[in-house]
Design a protein around this motif. Structure first.
Motif, short mmCIF file in Angstrom:
data_model
loop_
_atom_site.label_atom_id
_atom_site.label_comp_id
_atom_site.label_asym_id
_atom_site.label_seq_id
_atom_site.Cartn_x
_atom_site.Cartn_y
_atom_site.Cartn_z
N GLU A 183 0.85 -1.19 0.00
CA GLU A 183 0.00 0.00 0.00
C GLU A 183 0.89 1.24 0.00
N LEU A 184 1.06 1.82 -1.18
CA LEU A 184 1.98 2.95 -1.34
C LEU A 184 1.35 4.25 -0.89
N LEU A 185 2.19 5.12 -0.36
CA LEU A 185 1.75 6.44 0.08
C LEU A 185 1.92 7.45 -1.06
N PRO A 186 1.03 8.43 -1.15
CA PRO A 186 1.15 9.44 -2.21
C PRO A 186 2.42 10.28 -2.05
N ILE A 187 3.02 10.61 -3.20
CA ILE A 187 4.23 11.43 -3.24
C ILE A 187 3.93 12.70 -4.03
N ARG A 188 4.35 13.82 -3.50
CA ARG A 188 4.20 15.10 -4.18
C ARG A 188 5.57 15.74 -4.34
N ALA A 189 5.93 16.05 -5.58
CA ALA A 189 7.26 16.60 -5.87
C ALA A 189 7.17 18.10 -6.09
N SER A 190 8.26 18.78 -5.79
CA SER A 190 8.34 20.23 -5.94
C SER A 190 9.27 20.58 -7.10
N ALA A 191 8.83 21.50 -7.95
CA ALA A 191 9.64 21.92 -9.10
C ALA A 191 9.34 23.38 -9.40
N ARG A 192 10.32 24.04 -10.05
CA ARG A 192 10.18 25.45 -10.39
C ARG A 192 9.31 25.62 -11.63
N VAL A 193 8.37 26.57 -11.57
CA VAL A 193 7.52 26.89 -12.72
C VAL A 193 8.32 27.75 -13.69
N GLU A 194 8.56 27.22 -14.90
CA GLU A 194 9.35 27.95 -15.89
C GLU A 194 8.50 28.79 -16.83
N SER A 195 7.31 28.32 -17.16
CA SER A 195 6.44 29.07 -18.06
C SER A 195 5.02 28.53 -17.96
N VAL A 196 4.11 29.22 -18.63
CA VAL A 196 2.69 28.84 -18.64
C VAL A 196 2.26 28.66 -20.09
N SER A 197 1.53 27.59 -20.37
CA SER A 197 1.03 27.33 -21.72
C SER A 197 -0.49 27.37 -21.72
N ILE A 198 -1.06 28.01 -22.74
CA ILE A 198 -2.51 28.07 -22.91
C ILE A 198 -2.88 27.06 -23.99
N GLU A 199 -3.50 25.97 -23.58
CA GLU A 199 -3.88 24.90 -24.49
C GLU A 199 -5.39 24.88 -24.67
N PRO A 200 -5.89 24.18 -25.73
CA PRO A 200 -7.34 24.10 -25.92
C PRO A 200 -8.09 23.52 -24.73
N ASP A 201 -7.43 22.63 -23.97
CA ASP A 201 -8.09 22.02 -22.83
C ASP A 201 -7.70 22.66 -21.50
N GLY A 202 -7.17 23.87 -21.54
CA GLY A 202 -6.92 24.61 -20.31
C GLY A 202 -5.49 25.12 -20.19
N LEU A 203 -5.16 25.58 -18.97
CA LEU A 203 -3.84 26.13 -18.69
C LEU A 203 -2.92 25.03 -18.15
N PHE A 204 -1.66 25.07 -18.59
CA PHE A 204 -0.67 24.10 -18.15
C PHE A 204 0.57 24.85 -17.66
N LEU A 205 1.14 24.33 -16.58
CA LEU A 205 2.39 24.88 -16.05
C LEU A 205 3.54 24.00 -16.49
N ASN A 206 4.58 24.62 -17.03
CA ASN A 206 5.76 23.88 -17.47
C ASN A 206 6.78 23.91 -16.34
N LEU A 207 7.01 22.74 -15.73
CA LEU A 207 7.86 22.64 -14.55
C LEU A 207 9.25 22.16 -14.94
N ALA A 208 10.24 22.73 -14.29
CA ALA A 208 11.63 22.38 -14.57
C ALA A 208 11.87 20.90 -14.26
N GLY A 209 12.31 20.15 -15.28
CA GLY A 209 12.64 18.75 -15.12
C GLY A 209 11.46 17.81 -15.03
N MET A 210 10.24 18.34 -15.05
CA MET A 210 9.07 17.49 -14.92
C MET A 210 8.09 17.63 -16.08
N GLY A 211 8.33 18.57 -16.94
CA GLY A 211 7.44 18.73 -18.09
C GLY A 211 6.21 19.54 -17.77
#
Length: 222
Positions: A183-211
């Motif tokens: 039974e695995l525990l949830p993991i939340r990672a921290s990354a720097r926000v490099e930019s913001v993308s406006i896509e047809p299905d909403g807003l996306f944050l581009n995180l350093a090293g995580m996409g």
């Protein structure tokens, strides 16, 4: 006198262009139809007042719906612009997002937190893309909830881990995180926000090293 057929004009590219006709029934068209209806009605069976008022009410309702749709569209556009501006202000900040796999450069570490269910030790394995464990760590949770931890990017042998995609598996106590059915525990990672993308299905944050991740997946900005 020579007569020029319309087909000759067409061959010369001089055919008369017919104006485009609108298929939308406007207020003026509606009033014209109503006038013609009154003019051509049967004198022995004139249009009932209730029917006439009903037609006017229907037209008013359609106009109201069109106006409401236009207003809602304008409101949605304003809200989207406001959300975009707010998201742009997140650039340069650290975002906390739930992860299962993280692409990392050679020797790159990770700052994250594990969602413990109670106070006590948490055993965590860092596993590479081939399912091989490269590091095992013990994290001491002070209570239920988020417990911060950091992986320095090194293996159990003390050498820098190669570039690749890594997953983090954590369980309560001294159990084996890689065991089947753990039974695995949830993991939340921290990354720097490099930019913001406006896509047809909403807003996306581009995180350093995580996409790129959707804005709705962000748990915390810090």
């Amino acid at each position: 006198m020579t007569t020029i057929a319309s087909t000759d004009y067409a061959a010369l590219g001089l055919a008369q262009q017919q104006p485009a006709r609108s298929t939308t029934l406007g207020q003026a068209d509606f009033l014209l139809l109503m006038t013609e209806q009154l003019k051509n009605q049967d004198p022995l069976k004139p249009l009932d007042n209730n029917q006439f008022l009903g037609q006017l009410a229907q037209f008013s309702t359609v106009q109201g719906i069109d106006g409401m749709q236009a207003a809602m569209g304008a409101m949605a556009s304003i809200m989207e612009s406001d959300q975009t501006l707010r998201a742009a202000s997140l650039v340069g900040h650290d975002a906390l997002v739930s992860v299962e796999e993280v692409p990392l450069a050679a020797g790159a570490g990770l700052r994250a937190e594990v969602m413990a269910v109670a106070a006590g030790p948490v055993t965590m394995d860092v596993v590479d893309a081939n399912g091989v464990r490269v590091r095992r760590m013990t994290i001491e949770a002070t209570g239920a909830g988020a417990t911060a931890f950091e992986w320095d990017g090194r293996t159990d042998a003390g050498v820098a881990a190669p570039a690749g995609t890594y997953s983090f598996r954590a369980v309560t106590g001294a159990s084996d995180p890689s065991a089947q059915g753990a039974e695995l525990l949830p993991i939340r990672a921290s990354a720097r926000v490099e930019s913001v993308s406006i896509e047809p299905d909403g807003l996306f944050l581009n995180l350093a090293g995580m996409g790129s991740v959707p804005l709705s997946a962000i748990h915390r900005i810090g």
